[in-house]
Design an enzyme around this catalytic site. Structure first.
Site: not given
Length: 320
Positions: A56, A52-54
């Site tokens: 993907g 979920t960071y950015a």
């Protein structure tokens, strides 16, 4: 950089991990390359990210770097699954299908056939824990992950997960927030990890940046607290209690001739049960104080004083 074993069953990892939550959003590919270069040159191995960071983007940046200037063999990758993005925001989903589909997508973005550590990002009260644990077992037995674990789980759920796991395929690690501003894991998570042989990856050891002292007088324009998407992340620690702790930390740091950044990080890094502390610098300059703390061993009296000032409320039933 010193290495430690990731729990009783885990691999050896650097005792400092490089967090990548801001990569591709606030940290460009070029700056990420500088960060990774400085980290690897200092002996660091463990890189922490999540699907979920950015959305993907963090994993894609890591994949591009490992396919170019850096070798996959130089690093250990930790990523997380279990949170889905929807138009309304993030939704926790630790069902078997969602977890394994997310893992496959992560591997594609990272450009690798396996990750060294794969974690369930958050406890899902709606999915049977047996189903979640089966997904972790599948990841292990198919070679897509070398070690598995959980993140942000309460102590009872960690224990239940370990009970449900077959011998040899149980969770080896738990990733939780831990700092002088957030010591809640000491009530049940730390004792549970010790009893279960699980290593602890401590995220936000600098209290979401507040323990560096940068917010002592105002909110810098280039800080996380000033950004639209991270202001809410920092805001819980912009309060009088945190300010008092930062003041005590500054006093201790002055006495040692070190920065508050270094002292706060050393306190977490060397706390009982911690295998690695995750630092999420947005630039190589921000990473430098974390690397500089490698030689810092806090004197017992300083650690004791900081313990007293930041002591969490622990009572029944943990203590009577």
């Amino acid at each position: 950089m010193q290495v430690r074993r990731l729990g009783a069953r885990g691999a050896e990892v650097s005792r400092l991990a490089l967090g990548t939550m801001t990569w591709s959003r606030d940290t460009s590919v070029d700056e990420a390359s500088r960060l990774l270069g400085a980290f690897v040159d200092a002996g660091g191995t463990l890189i922490d990210t999540a699907a979920t960071y950015a959305d993907g983007g963090s994993e894609r940046v890591i994949g591009s770097l490992l396919g170019g200037s850096f070798s996959r063999s130089e690093v250990q990758l930790c990523t997380k699954a279990g949170v889905r993005r929807t138009p309304e925001g993030g939704v926790i989903d630790a069902s078997r299908g969602a977890l394994l589909d997310t893992l496959d997508a992560s591997l594609a973005r990272l450009g690798t056939d396996h990750v060294d550590v794969w974690l369930v990002h958050a406890f899902d009260p709606l999915t049977p824990l047996e189903e979640t644990m089966h997904a972790l077992e599948v990841a292990l037995t198919t070679g897509r992950a070398r070690h598995v674990g959980v993140s942000n789980f309460p102590g009872w759920a960690m224990a239940r997960a370990a009970t449900l796991a077959r011998a040899g395929v149980g969770p080896a690690v738990t990733q939780v927030e831990y700092s002088l501003l957030e010591r809640g894991i000491e009530r049940e998570v730390v004792p549970a990890a010790k009893a279960l042989g699980m290593g602890i990856l401590a995220w936000s050891p600098l209290g979401r940046g507040v323990l560096t002292g940068k917010y002592a007088h105002a909110i810098p324009a280039d800080s996380r607290a000033a950004s639209d998407h991270l202001a809410g992340f920092v805001e819980p620690y912009l309060n009088p209690r945190a300010a008092a702790i930062v003041a005590a930390l500054s006093t201790a740091s002055e006495g040692l001739g070190r920065s508050p950044h270094e002292v706060a990080l050393a306190w977490v890094r060397d706390a009982p049960g911690v295998a690695s502390a995750i630092v999420g610098a947005r630039s190589a300059e921000q990473l430098a104080p974390s690397l500089a703390a490698e030689d810092l061993v806090l004197p017992d009296q300083i650690r004791s004083a900081l313990d007293d000032v930041t002591q969490p409320q622990i009572g029944y039933p943990e203590h009577r």
